[in-house]
Design a protein around this motif. Structure first.
Motif, PDB file in Angstrom:
ATOM      1  N   ALA A   1       0.859  -1.106  -0.074  1.00 16.13           N
ATOM      2  CA  ALA A   1       0.251  -0.271   0.090  1.00 16.13           C
ATOM      3  C   ALA A   1       0.640   0.804  -0.225  1.00 16.13           C
ATOM      4  O   ALA A   1       0.694   2.081  -0.178  1.00 16.13           O
ATOM      5  CB  ALA A   1      -1.296   0.372   1.075  1.00 16.13           C
ATOM      6  N   ASP A   2       1.831   1.202   0.010  1.00 13.35           N
ATOM      7  CA  ASP A   2       2.661   1.918   0.702  1.00 13.35           C
ATOM      8  C   ASP A   2       4.226   2.218  -1.117  1.00 13.35           C
ATOM      9  O   ASP A   2       4.593   3.550  -1.338  1.00 13.35           O
ATOM     10  CB  ASP A   2       4.053   2.028   1.217  1.00 13.35           C
ATOM     11  N   ARG A   3       3.634   0.914  -1.853  1.00 14.01           N
ATOM     12  CA  ARG A   3       4.665   1.436  -2.760  1.00 14.01           C
ATOM     13  C   ARG A   3       3.768   1.410  -4.332  1.00 14.01           C
ATOM     14  O   ARG A   3       4.455   2.299  -5.285  1.00 14.01           O
ATOM     15  CB  ARG A   3       5.092  -0.016  -2.901  1.00 14.01           C
ATOM     16  N   PHE A   4       2.035   1.254  -4.272  1.00 16.86           N
ATOM     17  CA  PHE A   4       1.594   1.901  -5.072  1.00 16.86           C
ATOM     18  C   PHE A   4       0.667   2.970  -5.048  1.00 16.86           C
ATOM     19  O   PHE A   4       0.377   2.508  -4.258  1.00 16.86           O
ATOM     20  CB  PHE A   4       0.560  -0.072  -5.112  1.00 16.86           C
TER      21      PHE A   4
ATOM     22  N   LEU B   1      -9.048  -2.861   2.989  1.00 13.03           N
ATOM     23  CA  LEU B   1      -9.182  -1.177   1.920  1.00 13.03           C
ATOM     24  C   LEU B   1      -9.071  -0.130   1.943  1.00 13.03           C
ATOM     25  O   LEU B   1      -8.106   1.215   1.616  1.00 13.03           O
ATOM     26  CB  LEU B   1     -10.413  -1.623   0.967  1.00 13.03           C
ATOM     27  N   THR B   2      -9.767   0.511   3.667  1.00 13.72           N
ATOM     28  CA  THR B   2      -9.620   1.911   4.433  1.00 13.72           C
ATOM     29  C   THR B   2      -7.969   1.980   5.088  1.00 13.72           C
ATOM     30  O   THR B   2      -8.024   2.763   4.709  1.00 13.72           O
ATOM     31  CB  THR B   2     -11.139   1.166   5.575  1.00 13.72           C
ATOM     32  N   ALA B   3      -7.649   0.796   5.125  1.00 22.02           N
ATOM     33  CA  ALA B   3      -6.028   1.887   5.657  1.00 22.02           C
ATOM     34  C   ALA B   3      -5.254   1.828   4.093  1.00 22.02           C
ATOM     35  O   ALA B   3      -4.012   2.626   4.278  1.00 22.02           O
ATOM     36  CB  ALA B   3      -5.361   0.234   6.468  1.00 22.02           C
ATOM     37  N   ALA B   4      -5.224   1.063   3.208  1.00 24.55           N
ATOM     38  CA  ALA B   4      -4.566   0.713   2.057  1.00 24.55           C
ATOM     39  C   ALA B   4      -4.728   2.679   1.544  1.00 24.55           C
ATOM     40  O   ALA B   4      -4.296   3.126   1.060  1.00 24.55           O
ATOM     41  CB  ALA B   4      -4.881  -0.353   0.924  1.00 24.55           C
ATOM     42  N   ALA B   5      -6.446   2.932   1.159  1.00 24.16           N
ATOM     43  CA  ALA B   5      -6.590   4.456   1.145  1.00 24.16           C
ATOM     44  C   ALA B   5      -6.398   5.047   1.651  1.00 24.16           C
ATOM     45  O   ALA B   5      -6.093   6.483   1.416  1.00 24.16           O
ATOM     46  CB  ALA B   5      -7.927   4.097   0.676  1.00 24.16           C
TER      47      ALA B   5
ATOM     48  N   GLY C   1      -2.624   6.298   0.859  1.00 27.96           N
ATOM     49  CA  GLY C   1      -2.586   6.747  -0.617  1.00 27.96           C
ATOM     50  C   GLY C   1      -2.891   5.585  -1.405  1.00 27.96           C
ATOM     51  O   GLY C   1      -2.011   6.207  -2.752  1.00 27.96           O
ATOM     52  N   ALA C   2      -3.209   4.424  -1.550  1.00 31.12           N
ATOM     53  CA  ALA C   2      -3.137   3.845  -2.277  1.00 31.12           C
ATOM     54  C   ALA C   2      -5.242   3.949  -3.326  1.00 31.12           C
ATOM     55  O   ALA C   2      -5.628   2.561  -2.280  1.00 31.12           O
ATOM     56  CB  ALA C   2      -2.375   2.314  -1.888  1.00 31.12           C
TER      57      ALA C   2
END
Length: 343
Positions: free
Chosen positions: A8-11, A36-40, A43-44
């Motif tokens: 999630a920090d790379r894309f 998905l909440t955490a990934a968003a 910044g993903a």
């Protein structure tokens, strides 16, 4: 993957399949909402990319929200939208397009500045075909006449089957093949595994570093390979660990994870790179791949699977055996063998 940044920090965009990746059997898969909440938040951006040709993006978003997955219509891209974009790139605004499919397909064509029609006598410049349970012989006949006249032909997808609560039923690909048989021609295809759907998703997301996420090697991962995009295979849907070992080069993912927690926790995803340290070794012996090493828990076992996959691809072998109890536990976990321990 321990010590590496989280995916999630790379894309900056996650091009997510739906059935088998986000939900299964109409129920959200565990860990999806939180992941998905955490990934968003990191910044993903989740983009939901589906071959489904019979539902409007707003309807898909409403369904996702009902499961607790935050989504707006702008976060959903369907194969009809990608098909309409393909047509709009090829034909002038206002051109007539013969529709074989549901209202969602007709609306996508209209939204792209083209004019939906249903008869060959309306002189369309193209035919676009997507799934509808109401498609009949008369619809195919109109399309056949138009296609035989030499117009453009775009299919939203070529999935031959459609999963339902009654089992697998004929999908859009079955109807497409009927027209192929009748015309001797083949359409351009928007949906996975072809790349137009992913290209349009990247454009809409404004992404410079997308990650394709899906459960099927033959659609999601193959589309990523064709589009030259990195991909994450999740083991929550159709394709299995055994399928991964047998995957041809066109269907090999970059990463593998049990579920979407792999987006956030580097120890819950494995990169399919045999040069990375894993704690496991795979040797060839008596026509089998022999896994040995130590480690337990999800992360260690995923790294073992990654080593097995790399060896299977290199040696074109899928028979596996275990050396020692930790390796036997890996094979049991992934359903790869009877987990008998070799000496």
């Amino acid at each position: 993957m321990t010590g590496s940044p989280a995916l999630a920090d790379r894309f900056d965009a996650l091009l997510l399949d739906l059935d088998g990746t986000v939900y299964l059997g109409g129920q959200v898969i565990p860990e999806v909402v939180e992941s998905l909440t955490a990934a968003a938040a990191r910044g993903a951006r989740p983009m939901f990319v589906t071959n489904n040709a019979s539902r409007h993006p707003a309807d898909v978003a409403d369904s996702l929200n009902g499961m607790g997955v935050a989504a707006q219509a702008a976060d959903v891209l369907t194969s009809p939208e990608a098909a309409a974009a393909m047509l709009a790139e090829t034909h002038p605004a206002g051109s007539k397009v013969l529709i074989v499919g549901a209202a969602a397909l007709s609306d996508a064509v209209a939204d792209a500045g083209l004019v939906p029609v249903r008869l060959a006598a309306d002189a369309p410049v193209a035919v676009v075909q997507g799934h509808s349970p109401d498609t009949g012989w008369r619809d195919l006949a109109e399309a056949c006449i138009a296609i035989r006249s030499g117009v453009d032909w775009v299919a939203s997808n070529t999935d031959t089957t459609l999963p339902t609560d009654r089992g697998l039923l004929p999908g859009n690909g079955a109807m497409v093949h009927a027209l192929m048989a009748a015309t001797g021609l083949a359409p351009r295809v928007a949906g996975k595994p072809n790349r137009p759907l992913l290209d349009e998703a990247v454009r809409r997301a404004g992404s410079t570093s997308p990650l394709v996420v899906g459960d099927r090697l033959d659609t999601d991962i193959e589309a990523a390979v064709l589009a030259d995009m990195p991909s994450l295979m999740v083991l929550t849907g159709v394709s299995t660990a055994a399928d991964l070992l047998a995957a041809p080069p066109s269907r090999r993912p970059t990463f593998v994870s049990f579920d979407l927690r792999g987006l956030l926790d580097p120890d819950l995803v494995a990169e399919l790179d045999p040069t990375l340290p894993s704690g496991w070794t795979v040797d060839r012996r008596d026509g089998s791949l022999m896994l040995s090493g130590s480690g337990s828990g999800d992360g260690a076992q995923l790294r073992a699977l990654a080593q097995l996959a790399a060896a299977a691809w290199k040696h074109e072998m899928t028979t596996v055996s275990a050396v020692g109890e930790p390796a036997a536990a890996v094979l049991t976990r992934f359903g790869l063998a009877d987990a008998a321990t070799a000496d």
